[in-house]
Design an enzyme around this catalytic site. Structure first.
Site, PDB file in Angstrom:
ATOM      1  N   CYS A 145       0.634  -0.753  -0.136  1.00 39.75           N
ATOM      2  CA  CYS A 145       0.152   0.195  -0.038  1.00 39.75           C
ATOM      3  C   CYS A 145       0.727   1.512  -0.303  1.00 39.75           C
ATOM      4  O   CYS A 145       2.136   0.999   0.168  1.00 39.75           O
ATOM      5  CB  CYS A 145      -0.930  -0.122   0.804  1.00 39.75           C
ATOM      6  SG  CYS A 145       0.262   0.224   2.812  1.00 39.75           S
ATOM      7  N   CYS A 155      11.951  14.381  12.994  1.00 38.57           N
ATOM      8  CA  CYS A 155      11.643  15.534  13.647  1.00 38.57           C
ATOM      9  C   CYS A 155      12.038  16.987  12.520  1.00 38.57           C
ATOM     10  O   CYS A 155      13.231  17.070  12.859  1.00 38.57           O
ATOM     11  CB  CYS A 155      11.948  15.636  14.719  1.00 38.57           C
ATOM     12  SG  CYS A 155      11.361  17.331  15.903  1.00 38.57           S
ATOM     13  N   CYS A 224      -2.417  56.075  18.586  1.00 40.88           N
ATOM     14  CA  CYS A 224      -3.700  56.435  19.849  1.00 40.88           C
ATOM     15  C   CYS A 224      -4.951  56.874  19.012  1.00 40.88           C
ATOM     16  O   CYS A 224      -3.988  58.026  18.108  1.00 40.88           O
ATOM     17  CB  CYS A 224      -3.264  57.213  20.978  1.00 40.88           C
ATOM     18  SG  CYS A 224      -5.073  57.564  22.213  1.00 40.88           S
ATOM     19  N   CYS A 237      -4.813  40.964  26.820  1.00 42.68           N
ATOM     20  CA  CYS A 237      -6.732  41.152  26.052  1.00 42.68           C
ATOM     21  C   CYS A 237      -6.495  42.395  24.979  1.00 42.68           C
ATOM     22  O   CYS A 237      -5.248  43.068  24.847  1.00 42.68           O
ATOM     23  CB  CYS A 237      -6.887  42.366  27.204  1.00 42.68           C
ATOM     24  SG  CYS A 237      -7.414  40.592  28.884  1.00 42.68           S
TER      25      CYS A 237
END
Length: 474
Positions: A145, A155, A224, A237
């Site tokens: 197969c 790796c 800003c 956040c």
């Protein structure tokens, strides 16, 4: 500069994203559901075990190509022990060309008589059963197969750790080597689910194109909207406030008010890409604007993920404080579980933006989706994406709270909320992957965009193949 989460009202949980059914918690049972308990489906091979694996490859090569051991070893060394490459070259160009390229001079060798019939579906490499049309019959009479040799990869760590990874079931997976490197088993790049390998390759290529990114795509600071001073985000956040006092959304840079809940900023939504809001510009400029939208959000969540790496240290300190204070719980794993869920889900959210860029860009699937279908699918995807984002920001906010200083009752409330958010975020990740598999990619007539499945416990750590690896089957 101060960091805010998407919310400051702890009382508005009736219309939160997570399901209130979790409030009863069923703590021990539910927390066990966060992580997959299935046996490992991939294994690493130590240097000590590679000798046995190489002997196995050597024996297969000798049997399949009717070669003596020294010739088979020379052939495998030339092809860097890539048996799949050897067999492919043999099938396409023949044995003489294969061996000549490796500098092997062949003498007359006996050939095997073939007694295989069309109904024989046993692979003589891995000894598993496969449909006949998925098997290859070689000139020597052996049947194999094409699946087995795609399941072993070195790796890709630099410098190399010397370990190899074998996927037991599915080559489309993400694995973690013993050395700690996480990578996509299919393409050996960094783990990038829910992006397909092709999408991730195209995204990396596009990110290197400086002519499209330009200097105005700033990844580390945001001006800003009030005073134009640069603001650097120092937490996870995405609602921030400048030193001048102006709050604004870190993702889009838009000014906002102080009114917000933990799930959203009042009268503000920026997660969706709105083509109608583009200025009247050329197609080239529109392409840059669209790329900027996805790139900036991808980069912002990557930076949040990086910033949250230090959070675990602070959380351990909070756990120590709680254990020595009046709030004595039998188990504080809800804190580490919440952090683990935060980082796993943030990583997934990060890669949803490259996925969306190509999924709805009108290039990869232009012949398979109409504009109307693309719009419908994009809205569905962005709904799941934004629900996940809201929960991630809420989880980040509660973990950042100084709850170790709170009274026992408030700590108990924070605990319940973090447990509920942890569970809800896991469920939303599952729903997002289900949407991608069944609603977006599933209906398309394509085979190149297969994504690694969602694993609740994160990228799978490979277990060790012992010395008897030559007798193991996939």
């Amino acid at each position: 500069m101060e960091d805010y989460g998407y919310g400051g009202s702890d009382d508005e949980y009736s219309d939160g994203v997570y399901d209130d059914d979790h409030d009863e918690c069923q703590e021990d049972e539910d927390e066990q559901k966060y992580y997959c308990t299935r046996p490992p489906s991939c294994k690493f091979i130590r240097k000590e075990s590679l000798l046995a694996a190489q002997k196995d490859d050597l024996k297969r090569t000798m049997d399949l190509l009717s070669l003596k051991e020294h010739n088979a070893r020379t052939l495998l060394m030339h092809y860097r022990w890539d048996v799949d490459n050897v067999l492919t070259s043999f099938v396409e160009k023949g044995k003489e060309h294969l061996c000549a390229k490796a500098g092997i001079s062949l003498t007359d060798s006996s050939s095997f008589s073939s007694s295989h019939v069309l109904t024989d579906t046993t692979c003589e490499i891995c000894y598993n059963e496969f449909p006949t049309d998925e098997m290859t019959t070689m000139e020597c009479g052996h049947i194999f197969c094409d699946e087995y040799n795609r399941r072993v990869k070195w790796c890709p760590s630099v410098p190399s750790c010397g370990n190899a990874i074998r996927a037991e079931n599915d080559e489309y997976c993400e694995v973690e080597c013993l050395c700690g490197l996480q990578f996509c088993f299919s393409c050996s790049s960094e783990a990038h689910s829910p992006c397909s390998c092709l999408m991730w390759e195209l995204w990396l290529r596009k990110c290197k194109d400086d002519s499209e990114t330009g200097d105005w795509i700033i990844a580390n600071a945001k001006s800003c909207p009030k005073c134009s001073k640069p603001v650097e985000k120092n937490g996870g956040c995405n609602l921030v406030r400048c030193i001048c006092g102006q709050p604004f959304c870190w993702l889009c840079g838009g000014a906002t008010g102080l009114a917000h809940t933990w799930t959203s900023i009042a009268n503000h939504a920026c997660g969706q890409y709105k083509k109608d809001l583009e200025p009247k510009t050329t197609n080239s400029e529109n392409d840059i604007l669209r790329y900027s939208h996805y790139y900036y959000r991808y980069k912002s969540h990557a930076q949040s993920l990086k910033a949250e790496e230090d959070l675990i240290k602070r959380l351990r300190q909070k756990m120590d404080t709680l254990e020595s204070g009046e709030f004595v719980a039998k188990d504080n794993s809800w804190i580490t579980d919440g952090f683990t869920r935060l980082t796993l889900s943030r990583r997934i959210l990060c890669y949803t933006y490259p996925f969306a860029f190509f999924m709805f860009g009108g290039v990869l699937f232009k012949n398979e989706m109409t504009q109307e279908e693309t719009t419908i699918k994009q809205r569905l995807f962005e709904y799941h994406q934004q629900q996940l984002e809201k929960n991630i920001e809420g989880l980040s906010m509660f973990l950042e709270k100084p709850f170790e200083k709170y009274p026992a009752q408030e700590v108990s409330e924070i605990r319940m909320k973090i447990i509920a958010l942890t569970s809800a975020t896991n469920n939303l990740c599952e729903k997002l992957y289900d949407c991608i598999d069944n609603e977006l990619l599933g209906p398309l007539q394509q085979t190149t965009h297969i994504i690694a499945p969602y694993r609740s416990g994160g990228v799978e750590k490979a277990s060790e193949i012992l010395e008897n690896c030559s007798t193991e089957t996939g």
